[in-house]
Design an enzyme around this catalytic site. Structure first.
Site, PDB file in Angstrom:
ATOM      1  N   HIS A   1      23.218-103.587-125.754  1.00  0.00           N
ATOM      2  CA  HIS A   1      21.804-103.232-125.790  1.00  0.00           C
ATOM      3  C   HIS A   1      21.093-104.067-126.665  1.00  0.00           C
ATOM      4  O   HIS A   1      20.516-105.083-126.487  1.00  0.00           O
ATOM      5  CB  HIS A   1      21.527-101.686-125.881  1.00  0.00           C
ATOM      6  CG  HIS A   1      20.227-101.264-125.628  1.00  0.00           C
ATOM      7  ND1 HIS A   1      20.067 -99.957-125.598  1.00  0.00           N
ATOM      8  CD2 HIS A   1      19.093-101.939-125.342  1.00  0.00           C
ATOM      9  CE1 HIS A   1      18.716 -99.963-125.375  1.00  0.00           C
ATOM     10  NE2 HIS A   1      18.211-100.901-125.067  1.00  0.00           N
TER      11      HIS A   1
ATOM     12  N   GLU B   1      12.932 -88.682 -90.524  1.00  0.00           N
ATOM     13  CA  GLU B   1      14.325 -88.238 -90.674  1.00  0.00           C
ATOM     14  C   GLU B   1      14.498 -86.903 -90.050  1.00  0.00           C
ATOM     15  O   GLU B   1      15.485 -86.406 -90.235  1.00  0.00           O
ATOM     16  CB  GLU B   1      14.351 -87.816 -92.479  1.00  0.00           C
ATOM     17  CG  GLU B   1      14.450 -89.019 -93.180  1.00  0.00           C
ATOM     18  CD  GLU B   1      13.291 -89.657 -93.255  1.00  0.00           C
ATOM     19  OE1 GLU B   1      12.170 -89.267 -93.400  1.00  0.00           O
ATOM     20  OE2 GLU B   1      13.391 -91.022 -93.406  1.00  0.00           O
TER      21      GLU B   1
ATOM     22  N   HIS C   1      13.491 -91.024 -97.310  1.00  0.00           N
ATOM     23  CA  HIS C   1      12.316 -91.413 -96.220  1.00  0.00           C
ATOM     24  C   HIS C   1      11.963 -92.873 -96.287  1.00  0.00           C
ATOM     25  O   HIS C   1      11.284 -93.316 -97.467  1.00  0.00           O
ATOM     26  CB  HIS C   1      11.000 -90.459 -96.702  1.00  0.00           C
ATOM     27  CG  HIS C   1       9.883 -90.686 -95.611  1.00  0.00           C
ATOM     28  ND1 HIS C   1      10.095 -90.846 -94.290  1.00  0.00           N
ATOM     29  CD2 HIS C   1       8.627 -90.969 -95.665  1.00  0.00           C
ATOM     30  CE1 HIS C   1       9.002 -91.065 -93.708  1.00  0.00           C
ATOM     31  NE2 HIS C   1       7.937 -91.086 -94.335  1.00  0.00           N
TER      32      HIS C   1
ATOM     33  N   GLY D   1      10.900 -87.359 -94.110  1.00  0.00           N
ATOM     34  CA  GLY D   1       9.530 -87.519 -93.585  1.00  0.00           C
ATOM     35  C   GLY D   1       9.731 -87.449 -92.220  1.00  0.00           C
ATOM     36  O   GLY D   1      10.851 -86.939 -91.523  1.00  0.00           O
ATOM     37  N   SER D   2       8.939 -87.927 -91.301  1.00  0.00           N
ATOM     38  CA  SER D   2       8.921 -87.869 -89.968  1.00  0.00           C
ATOM     39  C   SER D   2      10.074 -88.769 -89.358  1.00  0.00           C
ATOM     40  O   SER D   2      10.775 -88.155 -88.241  1.00  0.00           O
ATOM     41  CB  SER D   2       7.740 -88.268 -89.301  1.00  0.00           C
ATOM     42  OG  SER D   2       7.240 -89.686 -89.641  1.00  0.00           O
TER      43      SER D   2
ATOM     44  N   GLU E   1      12.030 -88.547-104.560  1.00  0.00           N
ATOM     45  CA  GLU E   1      13.204 -89.311-104.364  1.00  0.00           C
ATOM     46  C   GLU E   1      14.048 -89.640-105.619  1.00  0.00           C
ATOM     47  O   GLU E   1      15.131 -89.723-105.535  1.00  0.00           O
ATOM     48  CB  GLU E   1      12.972 -90.290-103.517  1.00  0.00           C
ATOM     49  CG  GLU E   1      12.484 -90.167-102.311  1.00  0.00           C
ATOM     50  CD  GLU E   1      10.987 -89.854-102.052  1.00  0.00           C
ATOM     51  OE1 GLU E   1      10.180 -89.848-103.032  1.00  0.00           O
ATOM     52  OE2 GLU E   1      10.640 -89.574-100.791  1.00  0.00           O
TER      53      GLU E   1
ATOM     54  N   GLY F   1      20.474 -96.217-118.533  1.00  0.00           N
ATOM     55  CA  GLY F   1      19.262 -95.959-119.626  1.00  0.00           C
ATOM     56  C   GLY F   1      18.006 -95.558-118.737  1.00  0.00           C
ATOM     57  O   GLY F   1      16.854 -95.611-119.286  1.00  0.00           O
TER      58      GLY F   1
HETATM   59  N1  TPP Z   1      11.118 -96.081-118.173  1.00  0.00           N
HETATM   60  C1  TPP Z   1      12.408 -95.626-117.811  1.00  0.00           C
HETATM   61  C2  TPP Z   1      12.574 -95.375-116.134  1.00  0.00           C
HETATM   62  N2  TPP Z   1      13.474 -95.843-118.533  1.00  0.00           N
HETATM   63  C3  TPP Z   1      13.377 -96.286-119.863  1.00  0.00           C
HETATM   64  N3  TPP Z   1      14.418 -96.346-120.334  1.00  0.00           N
HETATM   65  C4  TPP Z   1      12.131 -96.440-120.359  1.00  0.00           C
HETATM   66  C5  TPP Z   1      11.070 -96.329-119.634  1.00  0.00           C
HETATM   67  C6  TPP Z   1      12.008 -96.828-121.881  1.00  0.00           C
HETATM   68  N4  TPP Z   1      12.411 -95.707-122.710  1.00  0.00           N
HETATM   69  C7  TPP Z   1      13.695 -95.901-123.521  1.00  0.00           C
HETATM   70  S1  TPP Z   1      13.519 -94.537-124.511  1.00  0.00           S
HETATM   71  C8  TPP Z   1      12.336 -94.072-124.091  1.00  0.00           C
HETATM   72  C9  TPP Z   1      11.795 -94.976-123.319  1.00  0.00           C
HETATM   73  C10 TPP Z   1      10.293 -94.433-122.512  1.00  0.00           C
HETATM   74  C11 TPP Z   1      11.782 -92.815-124.991  1.00  0.00           C
HETATM   75  C12 TPP Z   1      12.412 -91.584-124.489  1.00  0.00           C
HETATM   76  O1  TPP Z   1      11.680 -90.484-125.456  1.00  0.00           O
HETATM   77  P1  TPP Z   1      12.277 -89.094-125.419  1.00  0.00           P
HETATM   78  O2  TPP Z   1      12.944 -88.748-124.294  1.00  0.00           O
HETATM   79  O3  TPP Z   1      11.275 -88.238-126.006  1.00  0.00           O
HETATM   80  O4  TPP Z   1      13.604 -89.358-126.580  1.00  0.00           O
HETATM   81  P2  TPP Z   1      13.468 -89.614-127.858  1.00  0.00           P
HETATM   82  O5  TPP Z   1      13.619 -91.111-128.054  1.00  0.00           O
HETATM   83  O6  TPP Z   1      12.492 -89.208-128.643  1.00  0.00           O
HETATM   84  O7  TPP Z   1      14.747 -88.789-128.674  1.00  0.00           O
END
Ligand code: TPP
Length: 528
Positions: free
Chosen positions: A281, A28, A70, A25-26, A47, A401
């Site tokens: 988890h 940077e 930015h 951006g500006s 980003e 994750g």
């Molecule tokens: N948003 C973010 C930034 N990270 C997350 N982990 C989630 C939402 C919640 N989440 C965990 S697994 C998942 C989501 C939305 C599904 C992913 O689906 P896909 O990539 O199609 O893989 P699949 O489980 O079908 O193998």
């Protein structure tokens, strides 16, 4: 006289940080002007992609990577990606442009008010130098902080009118510094550890991502072979620390308290190396340890050691500690674990592949030293069972994750390892969080093979919805996506396949190309 600009580029050059991942951006532009010819700039269109690419690059190279963002809006967009970098101990040096110093107080456009606060708590250190002369020193501090164990991201906010300021010749001293760590166990610590391992009747190893990060995979094998002990990968695995066809290899532990105790039942000593204890988890309360078991934790991260709810811990350099420990461990007379049976091939329904078949094909077709960047959440178990990984640095998965890692990290890993082929294994849900990484791959001709598994749903969430008794939750399906059209829009050649031989042919063709390719595969859903 040197300036903040020239001193900073000298420092970066001396530290080998000549690749800049950014979205400008500006604020940077004064940093980026007169960009030296021996540096390269990798533009990401969002980003999250910028940090994801840098994350892959840092993880695969083991060295700090420079990011230029930015101000507040750009830094905010990067936060999701920072969750992964934080938990993977990724040494990212994030810089962000700030408004001119005299314009911050009145909160002009692009003033990042309280800039150091913004990226916390996902950075080891966050700072805005109090005067221009302090910028090169602050960047030097940032680089060393990111790189000292436990590694992790850091953030420096730099007002844009600082770059032209002159700095003292003394600034050159920064470039000469070597800052290293030497965390070795004492003789007494080593003796106690070796005695506990030698005295154990049924020890088991649980290996984590930092074994791979410090290149201690071979030492982990030597330890497992001396002990004739099974070797599990720690739950929520973000790297592959152990060859997956070794007789001692047992797979990835489930990410649940009771699940881990059940799998490790019968062992009297659990030795966790290079992982938190543990990265749980799903909520499945129970006993932390199986009956009669003790736990020893070897880690490079004092916070991991301190926060564990059970066991003894030793904090130090993972490689050096294992290197010293292995010769003190006696060759066990126990029988070596039996190698695990190869999984059965799956029968594919008409017009679709099972993920198991996709992975069997990959395993047969990909080079033996291929690197997999994986972000398909429901297929983790099947992947680890079916794809052989032999070498260090063969597998990367988002450590927190946080989706949006896979596509850009694959690009960054391929940049760091041009001599190996990178295959991104990405879910059709995950692919959307950072889809613009395809543009960077195309523009810089980075030959990643992106395999997108199209099952039309958030598969892992379907499984969780059953676990949490929430099967009627909305928003769990993702129909109507055309990744070939999206890929073409970003300049990447793509093909859609739904039969085994077509996938084989597409993968072979993609691996023979020196440009990125997308292969969209129609797949069935699977239990994670
Ligand atoms: N948003 C973010 C930034 N990270 C997350 N982990 C989630 C939402 C919640 N989440 C965990 S697994 C998942 C989501 C939305 C599904 C992913 O689906 P896909 O990539 O199609 O893989 P699949 O489980 O079908 O193998």
């Amino acid at each position: 006289m040197p300036t903040v600009h020239s001193a900073t580029y000298d420092l970066l050059r001396r530290r080998g940080m000549t690749t800049v991942f950014g979205n400008p951006g500006s604020n940077e532009l004064p940093f980026l002007k007169n960009f030296p010819g021996d540096f390269r700039y990798i533009l990401g269109l969002h980003e999250g992609v910028v940090v994801g690419m840098a994350d892959g690059f840092a993880l695969a190279s083991g060295a700090p990577a420079l990011v230029n963002l930015h101000a507040a809006a750009g830094s905010g967009n990067a936060m999701g990606a920072l969750t992964n970098a934080w938990y993977s101990h990724s040494p990212l040096v994030l810089t962000a442009g700030q408004q001119a110093r005299s314009m911050i107080g009145v909160e002009s456009m692009l003033a990042n008010v309280d800039a150091p606060q913004l990226p916390r708590p996902l950075v080891k250190w966050s700072y805005e130098p109090s005067c221009p002369e302090d910028v090169p020193r602050a960047l030097s501090q940032a680089i060393h902080t990111a790189n000292l164990p436990a590694r992790g991201p850091v953030y420096v906010s730099i007002p844009h009118d600082d770059w032209g300021h002159e700095v003292s010749e003394e600034t050159a001293l920064l470039s000469e510094r070597e800052v290293t760590s030497a965390a070795l166990p004492s003789d007494a610590q080593l003796r106690t550890l070796a005695e506990r391992l030698n005295a154990a009747r049924h020890p088991v190893l649980v290996l984590g991502p930092d074994v791979d990060a410090y290149g201690a995979n071979g030492l982990a094998v030597a330890l497992a072979e001396r002990l004739n002990a099974p070797a599990w990968v720690a739950p929520s695995a973000s790297r592959c620390p152990f060859p997956t066809r070794h007789a001692c290899f047992r797979g990835v532990l489930p990410a649940a308290i009771q699940g881990i105790s059940d799998r490790l039942a019968g062992h009297d000593l659990i030795v966790v190396i290079g992982a938190p204890v543990f990265r749980y988890h799903q909520y499945a309360p129970g006993r932390y340890l199986p009956e009669g078991a003790k736990l020893i934790h070897i880690t490079c991260d004092m916070q991991e050691a301190a926060r564990a709810p059970m066991g003894d811990a030793l904090v130090g350099d993972i490689y050096a500690m294992l290197d010293q420990l292995v010769p003190h461990v006696r060759q066990s007379g126990r029988a070596r674990p039996e190698p695990q049976a190869a999984p059965e091939p799956q029968v594919d329904p008409e017009g679709m592949l099972t993920p198991e078949t996709v992975f069997d094909v990959m395993n047969a077709v990909a080079p033996e030293d291929a690197i997999y960047v994986k972000e398909s959440t429901s297929t983790v178990t099947a992947f680890w069972e079916r794809v052989e990984m032999r070498h260090p640095g063969s597998y990367f998965f988002p450590a927190a994750g946080g989706l949006g890692f896979g596509l850009p990290a694959a690009v960054g890993v391929q940049l760091a390892c041009p001599e190996r082929r990178v295959i991104g294994v990405i879910g059709d849900g995950s692919a959307n969080y950072a889809i613009t990484a395809l543009w960077s791959a195309a523009q810089y001709r980075i030959p990643v093979v992106f395999v997108i598994l199209k099952n039309g749903t958030y598969g892992a969430l379907r499984w969780f919805s059953r676990l949490l008794n929430a099967e009627d939750a909305p928003g769990l399906d993702v129909p109507g996506l055309d990744f070939c059209a999206l890929a073409k829009g970003y300049g990447v050649e793509a093909v859609a396949v739904s039969a085994r031989h077509d996938f084989e042919a597409a993968l072979q063709a993609a691996l023979a190309d020196d440009r990125p390719r997308v292969i969209e595969v129609s797949t069935t859903t699977i239990e994670p």
